[in-house]
Design a protein around this motif. Structure first.
Motif, PDB file in Angstrom:
ATOM      1  N   GLY A  10      83.062 -64.419  36.476  1.00  0.00           N
ATOM      2  CA  GLY A  10      83.702 -65.276  37.462  1.00  0.00           C
ATOM      3  C   GLY A  10      83.930 -66.680  36.930  1.00  0.00           C
ATOM      4  O   GLY A  10      84.990 -67.284  37.144  1.00  0.00           O
ATOM      5  N   GLN A  13      86.788 -66.507  34.400  1.00  0.00           N
ATOM      6  CA  GLN A  13      88.070 -66.418  35.102  1.00  0.00           C
ATOM      7  C   GLN A  13      88.502 -67.788  35.622  1.00  0.00           C
ATOM      8  O   GLN A  13      89.642 -68.215  35.417  1.00  0.00           O
ATOM      9  CB  GLN A  13      87.963 -65.419  36.255  1.00  0.00           C
ATOM     10  CG  GLN A  13      89.128 -65.439  37.241  1.00  0.00           C
ATOM     11  CD  GLN A  13      90.445 -65.051  36.600  1.00  0.00           C
ATOM     12  OE1 GLN A  13      90.476 -64.278  35.656  1.00  0.00           O
ATOM     13  NE2 GLN A  13      91.534 -65.605  37.109  1.00  0.00           N
ATOM     14  N   THR A  47      89.735 -61.019  41.213  1.00  0.00           N
ATOM     15  CA  THR A  47      89.130 -62.345  41.038  1.00  0.00           C
ATOM     16  C   THR A  47      90.187 -63.439  40.965  1.00  0.00           C
ATOM     17  O   THR A  47      89.908 -64.603  41.287  1.00  0.00           O
ATOM     18  CB  THR A  47      88.255 -62.399  39.770  1.00  0.00           C
ATOM     19  OG1 THR A  47      89.009 -61.964  38.635  1.00  0.00           O
ATOM     20  CG2 THR A  47      87.028 -61.513  39.923  1.00  0.00           C
ATOM     21  N   GLN A  48      91.412 -63.072  40.579  1.00  0.00           N
ATOM     22  CA  GLN A  48      92.484 -64.061  40.564  1.00  0.00           C
ATOM     23  C   GLN A  48      92.852 -64.521  41.968  1.00  0.00           C
ATOM     24  O   GLN A  48      93.433 -65.592  42.141  1.00  0.00           O
ATOM     25  CB  GLN A  48      93.722 -63.491  39.860  1.00  0.00           C
ATOM     26  CG  GLN A  48      93.604 -63.506  38.341  1.00  0.00           C
ATOM     27  CD  GLN A  48      94.820 -62.913  37.660  1.00  0.00           C
ATOM     28  OE1 GLN A  48      95.530 -62.077  38.240  1.00  0.00           O
ATOM     29  NE2 GLN A  48      95.081 -63.328  36.440  1.00  0.00           N
ATOM     30  N   GLY A  50      90.691 -65.502  43.969  1.00  0.00           N
ATOM     31  CA  GLY A  50      89.855 -66.692  44.084  1.00  0.00           C
ATOM     32  C   GLY A  50      90.511 -67.911  43.465  1.00  0.00           C
ATOM     33  O   GLY A  50      90.548 -68.988  44.072  1.00  0.00           O
ATOM     34  N   GLY A 214      96.608 -58.911  43.600  1.00  0.00           N
ATOM     35  CA  GLY A 214      95.237 -58.784  44.079  1.00  0.00           C
ATOM     36  C   GLY A 214      95.143 -57.889  45.300  1.00  0.00           C
ATOM     37  O   GLY A 214      94.267 -57.022  45.388  1.00  0.00           O
ATOM     38  N   THR A 232      82.018 -58.105  42.437  1.00  0.00           N
ATOM     39  CA  THR A 232      83.409 -58.541  42.295  1.00  0.00           C
ATOM     40  C   THR A 232      83.729 -59.672  43.261  1.00  0.00           C
ATOM     41  O   THR A 232      84.385 -60.660  42.891  1.00  0.00           O
ATOM     42  CB  THR A 232      84.375 -57.363  42.519  1.00  0.00           C
ATOM     43  OG1 THR A 232      84.127 -56.342  41.543  1.00  0.00           O
ATOM     44  CG2 THR A 232      85.824 -57.817  42.402  1.00  0.00           C
ATOM     45  N   THR A 236      84.660 -63.569  42.482  1.00  0.00           N
ATOM     46  CA  THR A 236      85.859 -64.187  43.059  1.00  0.00           C
ATOM     47  C   THR A 236      85.541 -65.567  43.635  1.00  0.00           C
ATOM     48  O   THR A 236      86.310 -66.517  43.463  1.00  0.00           O
ATOM     49  CB  THR A 236      86.451 -63.279  44.161  1.00  0.00           C
ATOM     50  OG1 THR A 236      86.757 -61.993  43.601  1.00  0.00           O
ATOM     51  CG2 THR A 236      87.718 -63.888  44.743  1.00  0.00           C
TER      52      THR A 236
END
Length: 291
Positions: A10, A13, A47-48, A50, A214, A232, A236
């Motif tokens: 995370g 990312q 996670t994108q 987020g 997403g 996950t 995020t």
């Protein structure tokens, strides 16, 4: 996926999504260097959400104006000449290439494109492209002994043609190692846009594509995909917090700094990966999931 892995991934990312270094490549590489399973395209896409939430909050005033003006332009012809209304249409136009290619190349994105040799090659090649674009922008901004500085374009100059070119550049980021921000910002620099303008449009352009991707992955996962939802979602949230901090820093950085540190980093990392794969230290392919 363990909670510690989700914390690290995370952070990776969030820290790399908006820098021109490729977040998908760094997620893949972090897993490979740590001996973890490849988090996969679904983890990346979720996670994108987020990091894109961070974009929505950071640019909330711009986004609010654009959405309001765009909706008013649907019924008010006079509003169609408003800059914010045009931006709404141009974000839609620029999102078409990645939407079409994302669906068309879905199997390749989740499979062959995640080969570390491809990732390393893209890190190096796009790094060189970013370096050339950066030098061109710097030359225009500073001028030289025998010529005056050249005025570069702002978002007021954005056209449908340029929006589509930005969109095609963004679509290149479907390949790990390219970098969404790196490809779109360098594309904007080649077209003569100022650094801040290229970065701002890059971030706005990513919103529809990333959120759609997403949501699509969430739907697939709920329908039977294998996603460790607890870790996950935790990743995020971490990506959102770290991503917001990076946006704030990066928007100040690009106003008067060179992209060359990122260029050298990309090239060096790409060379190291190729060397490690060639020596058999790293497998070019994703680790198999144990289920």
């Amino acid at each position: 996926m363990s909670w510690f892995e989700s914390l690290v991934l995370g952070l990776v990312q969030g820290l790399t999504e908006f820098l021109p270094v490729s977040s998908s490549a760094h997620l893949r590489l972090t897993a490979a260097f740590s001996g973890w399973e490849d988090p996969g395209a679904a983890f990346t896409a979720i996670t994108q959400i987020g990091t894109e939430t961070a974009v929505l909050i950071y640019f909330r005033k711009d986004i609010g104006r654009i959405i309001s003006a765009w909706f008013r332009s649907l019924s008010d012809k006079a509003m169609r000449q408003d800059h914010d209304a045009k931006m709404g249409w141009l974000v839609i136009v620029g999102s078409i290439p990645i939407g079409v290619l994302g669906v068309t190349l879905k199997d390749q994105i989740e499979g062959p494109f995640r080969d570390l040799r491809i990732t390393a090659t893209m890190l190096i090649v796009i790094g060189v492209v970013i370096g050339i674009a950066d030098r061109m922008a710097a030359r225009d901004e500073t001028g030289g002994r025998h010529r005056a500085p050249k005025q570069r374009k702002t978002l007021e100059n954005l056209s449908v043609k340029d929006g589509l070119i930005f969109g095609l550049c963004q679509a290149c980021a479907l390949i790990p190692g390219v970098s969404r921000s790196g490809a779109t910002i360098s594309g904007g620099l080649f077209m003569g846009y100022r650094r801040e303008a290229a970065a701002r449009y890059s971030f706005l352009l990513a919103i529809p594509a990333v959120l759609a991707s997403g949501v699509f992955e969430v739907k697939d996962s709920l329908d039977g995909g294998e996603v460790a939802w607890g870790p996950t979602l935790f990743a995020t949230v971490i990506a959102f917090a770290s991503g917001y901090a990076v946006i704030a820093w990066f928007m100040k950085w690009i106003s008067n700094k060179s992209f060359m540190p990122f260029v050298w980093y990309r090239v060096a990392l790409g060379v190291v990966i190729i060397a490690l794969v060639s020596a058999g230290v790293l497998s070019p392919h994703a680790a198999e999931s144990s289920g």
